[in-house]
Design an enzyme around this catalytic site. Structure first.
Site, PDB file in Angstrom:
ATOM      1  N   PRO A  27       0.782  -1.239   0.000  1.00  0.00           N
ATOM      2  CA  PRO A  27       0.000   0.000   0.000  1.00  0.00           C
ATOM      3  C   PRO A  27       0.815   1.292   0.000  1.00  0.00           C
ATOM      4  O   PRO A  27       0.249   2.360  -0.097  1.00  0.00           O
ATOM      5  CB  PRO A  27      -0.818  -0.121   1.285  1.00  0.00           C
ATOM      6  CG  PRO A  27       0.045  -0.919   2.193  1.00  0.00           C
ATOM      7  CD  PRO A  27       0.764  -1.907   1.323  1.00  0.00           C
ATOM      8  N   GLY A  28       2.139   1.220   0.172  1.00  0.00           N
ATOM      9  CA  GLY A  28       2.952   2.412  -0.021  1.00  0.00           C
ATOM     10  C   GLY A  28       3.749   2.891   1.178  1.00  0.00           C
ATOM     11  O   GLY A  28       4.377   3.943   1.111  1.00  0.00           O
ATOM     12  N   ASP A  54      10.110  -6.075  -2.436  1.00  0.00           N
ATOM     13  CA  ASP A  54       9.375  -6.568  -1.271  1.00  0.00           C
ATOM     14  C   ASP A  54       8.241  -7.434  -1.809  1.00  0.00           C
ATOM     15  O   ASP A  54       7.105  -7.005  -1.920  1.00  0.00           O
ATOM     16  CB  ASP A  54       8.857  -5.387  -0.457  1.00  0.00           C
ATOM     17  CG  ASP A  54       8.226  -5.822   0.849  1.00  0.00           C
ATOM     18  OD1 ASP A  54       8.793  -6.696   1.517  1.00  0.00           O
ATOM     19  OD2 ASP A  54       7.152  -5.296   1.194  1.00  0.00           O
ATOM     20  N   CYS A  84       7.979 -11.177   4.436  1.00  0.00           N
ATOM     21  CA  CYS A  84       7.600 -11.356   5.846  1.00  0.00           C
ATOM     22  C   CYS A  84       7.267 -12.829   6.059  1.00  0.00           C
ATOM     23  O   CYS A  84       6.305 -13.174   6.736  1.00  0.00           O
ATOM     24  CB  CYS A  84       6.465 -10.447   6.248  1.00  0.00           C
ATOM     25  SG  CYS A  84       4.955 -10.657   5.313  1.00  0.00           S
TER      26      CYS A  84
END
Length: 852
Positions: free
Chosen positions: A59-60, A180, A233
């Site tokens: 989402p930034g 990511d 993650c």
């Protein structure tokens, strides 16, 4: 801070703090983020002036960190440039508040101190790319581009040729890239309880190939000497160390790509080294130690649904020189955080990526037992006949399937523009891969969008959809179609499966294709897609058109604001096909201008670029500039605005009054109530002004410098800030929660009250009553209108005086119809009260007339 958010939201002692958090977050001053999620940008060593790509940005939050690094020290550099040239330009430079290290001022000083770096934030999902815009536009950066592409085949971005070699094609290479990647997210089990029931070993197996492709593509787009930070993650080595090993092997080994040590990064962070040995669990839960074990099992038993996803690259490499211990593993229990994996890779030199190995082509192979059984099932040949039929039956089992897309490389696929590509679609940052397939009826030529895109409207809508105009821009669509170089399964006679008519065919099949469309817990996007697409099936975006510095509107802005010659005039743009300023004028950096102009119509899906600098405003005179400075563009432009349009403020109380009171009056000496700025705003010409809040030693003064847009109209003044921005600033600076006062609204309310007083005798107090000469009387007019409908056939009715009112309907003697109400009155009977007679409610039916 370890207090749970549900306590902050509900516990009364945290009420003021919760209000502060919400207020500051809404205006962009605070961005809340998990601690471990902040690690990847911090280990990138990103310096001002560098070009950086965030491949999976939504989402930034990490992109916001990167953007701040791109602009690090910019304000001080610009202030120094303005101060150095203030005397030459005949302008006043505000005093410096804090001393700045001279070394920092020399970094990225080429464009008069303005940042020359670039951040491209990308996401494969169209809706989530608008989430990036919402998150990052609060930072007001002219050095930001948002794109919407599959990260596994991100397109090469062309740059303009140099004057020395105009025939040479140049492409953008990045100094830093953040990958990511989408992952199974098993490192977030502490905060995401749903993962305990949703997790299964197949999650990581299905994402492995996508993760390798993203990392290989990132290394391809990197400059020699540049760095890629790979992060997940997840704690599964299949998604971490195995991906690092496979990517390095495909890119030419350690001679081309090095895994950098990270011990010197964030020394206080508790971490563990990467794994050098690991096992792989298949979908059934069986654990495999080596690839040889899998091959032996498949040779005898054949590939099963549990082992068919296993590939050689998932296992620890044999005789590898890769220093996996240089990776960072952050386990959740080490410091009360989530789990995270980070690796820093450096590109040593250019390379040609190897094609994906045959082991990654997940084709089920028949077992020896199956071959034997197939041979034995065939009828025995007669004496003297050939045994060829038996052998051919076995050959059918071992024959490889045909494919029309053998070994398509990432470079060959990089310009494929299908937005539903399988590679990186993911519902949330850390969900399993998810695909959303377009319907055939969606793939129709789009209609052209409205002339000017209003991003505020986009953010207010659920999916960022735009309104459509009537005609299609056929030329631009045709130019886009010409860029579709890859042809996959063009000549196929068999119809595609339902829902996959427009799907790319990759070999091997990307893992996203094998995952269902169900929305998983925490998923922030729906499976539906916006319907506005062009012929290639992609969402249509208005083009970026730059306007020349000698354009009449640019000249009008330059003249009105007395702009310094040091501010560039060739970086203004609009977002419409006509290329004319209609509602908004944007501003971008020089590099973004070159990128957007050079790649126009070439299939790259640019969603956002630059910042809003000017908005058109209704003006009250021919000499007033209709272009007002937007608050997000004010920090960029204010230092170059002439003194003729500047108002200076030094006292907090004056700013507090401007924040609380909207549209304070100036006429009839009311400007004197504005204190120190009253005389200045009364004398300045109408239009937009720059309000510079300067620091001072006064007890009521400011410690820091601020700049805000101010609008001077014919009779009032207004600070051009949204209500939420005003409220947040009042709370932050003054700890004040005073309700805002809107003088324009008060004026309207007074006018409406006066109108109500004038019309008071004409207005009924409540339905069914009216005021006459100060007395309340029953209003029966509505009862007459709402009574039973009168028969439309002609009747012989005579109107004459009557003792019960002014007139009644009297019927000729030869008619049998009677007036029911009149008869009841004659007999002294009750005809019902107002509640029965009004509005046709239980009123007397059959009446031909009534008391007026």
């Amino acid at each position: 801070m370890t207090t749970p958010k549900n306590v902050i939201r509900r516990f009364p002692p945290f009420a003021a703090f919760q209000k502060f958090l919400v207020s500051e977050t809404s205006v962009g001053n605070i961005s809340r983020q998990e601690v471990v999620s902040m690690i990847p940008p911090l280990v990138m060593d990103l310096q001002p002036g560098m070009t950086v790509l965030d491949m999976c940005a939504a989402p930034g939050s990490k992109a916001a960190q990167l953007l701040e690094m791109v602009h690090n020290g910019e304000e001080a550099r610009v202030r120094k440039s303005l101060k150095d040239h203030a005397k030459d330009d005949g302008r006043y430079a505000s005093p410096d508040v804090e001393p700045v290290d001279a070394a920092d001022l020399e970094v990225d000083f080429g464009d008069n101190g303005r940042a020359t770096g670039l951040l491209i934030a990308n996401d494969s999902d169209y809706k989530r790319s608008h989430m990036i815009i919402h998150q990052l536009k609060r930072l007001s950066s002219p050095n930001l581009i948002v794109t919407n592409h599959d990260a596994t085949m991100y397109p090469s971005i062309k740059l303009p040729p140099t004057p020395e070699n105009p025939a040479h094609n140049r492409y953008l290479k990045f100094d830093r890239i953040l990958a990511d990647v989408p992952c199974s997210g098993d490192g977030t089990t502490r905060k995401n309880a749903n993962l305990w029931q949703d997790w299964n070993p197949g999650n990581a197996l299905g994402l492995y190939i996508t993760q390798v492709r993203i990392l290989v593509r990132a290394l391809q787009m990197l400059k020699p000497g540049g760095r890629v930070v790979y992060s997940t993650c997840s704690m599964n080595p299949v998604e971490n160390e195995a991906v690092i090993s496979s990517a390095i092997e495909r890119c030419g080994g350690l001679a081309k790509v090095q895994l950098l040590p990270s011990d010197d990064k964030l020394p206080l962070l508790k971490r563990r080294p990467g794994l050098t040995d690991w096992t792989v669990m298949d979908k059934s839960g069986k654990i495999w130690s080596t690839w040889e074990q899998v091959k032996e099992h498949e040779e005898y038993h054949g590939a099963s649904v549990y082992t068919e996803r296993l590939v050689e690259g998932m296992f620890p490499p044999t005789n590898s020189q890769i220093s996996f211990e240089r990776c960072i593993r952050v386990y959740a229990h080490l410091q009360d955080t989530g789990g995270f994996f980070i690796a820093i890779l450096q590109k040593m030199s250019e390379f040609r990526a190897k094609p994906e190995s045959d082991s990654k082509k997940i084709d089920p192979k028949p077992s020896i037992i199956s071959i034997v059984e197939e041979i034995e099932s065939q009828p025995k040949p007669e004496e003297g006949e050939s045994v060829a039929p038996k052998i051919e039956a076995a050959d059918v089992l071992t024959m490889p399937p045909e494919s029309s897309d053998d070994m398509v490389s990432a470079a060959a696929r990089q310009n494929q523009e299908d937005p539903t590509s399988d590679g990186t679609l993911h519902g949330r940052k850390r969900s399993r891969d998810e695909s959303s397939l377009p319907k055939a009826e969606d793939l129709t030529p789009p209609k052209k969008l409205k002339i000017e895109e209003d991003e505020d409207e986009l953010d207010a809508t659920e999916n960022g959809s735009k309104r459509i105009k009537d005609e299609a821009d056929e030329a631009e669509i045709d130019a886009f179609m010409e860029t579709q170089k890859l042809k996959i399964q063009e000549e196929v006679d068999e119809p595609a499966e339902e829902g996959t008519e427009n799907r790319n065919v990759h070999y091997p099949l990307p893992p996203g294709a094998e995952l269902d469309l169900t929305t998983r817990p925490g998923d922030m996007r729906s499976d539906s897609r916006p319907k506005q697409r062009n012929r290639a099936g992609q969402q249509y975006e208005e083009p970026f058109k730059y306007i020349a510095g000698d354009h009449p509107e640019v000249q009008a802005v330059e003249k009105f604001y007395h702009l310094s010659p040091r501010f560039p005039r060739d970086r203004f743009m609009v977002r419409n096909a006509q290329g004319e300023p209609a509602k908004t004028i944007y501003y971008s950096s020089a590099l973004i201008r070159d990128i957007l102009t050079e790649n126009e119509g070439k299939g790259i899906k640019f969603i956002h670029g630059g910042v809003k600098m000017f908005m058109k405003q209704d003006v009250q005179g021919p000499d007033v500039c209709k272009w007002r400075i937007q608050s997000e563009g004010m920090p960029i432009l204010e230092g170059y605005v002439g003194e003729e349009r500047v108002v200076r403020l030094y006292k907090k109380e004056t700013l507090r009054k401007l924040l609380i009171e909207m549209f304070p009056k100036l006429a009839d000496d009311a400007w004197k109530n504005l204190g120190e700025i009253g005389e200045r705003v009364n004398d300045i010409a109408m239009g937009c002004c720059v309000l510079r809040i300067e620091p001072s030693d006064d007890p009521d003064g400011f410690d820091e410098r601020m700049v805000l847009p101010l609008w001077r109209s014919a009779a009032s003044l207004n600070l051009m800030l949204a209500k939420e921005d005003r409220t947040a600033m009042l709370l932050r600076i003054f700890n004040d929660t005073t309700p805002l006062i809107n003088n324009s609204t008060k004026k309207q309310e007074v006018e409406e009250a006066e109108k109500m007083e004038i019309d008071e005798d004409k207005k009924p107090l409540v339905p069914g009553f009216k005021l006459e000469e100060g007395n309340v009387k029953v209003d029966t007019s509505s009862a007459i209108e709402a009574a039973a409908p009168v028969n439309e056939r002609s009747t012989n009715v005579e109107i004459k005086p009557d003792p019960y009112g002014e007139v009644v309907g009297s019927i000729q003697e030869d008619q049998a119809i009677t007036d029911v109400k009149a008869e009841k009155i004659d007999k002294g009977e009750d005809t019902g009260g107002p509640e029965q007679q009004l509005n046709g409610t239980r009123g007397v039916e059959g009446q031909l007339g009534s008391v007026s």
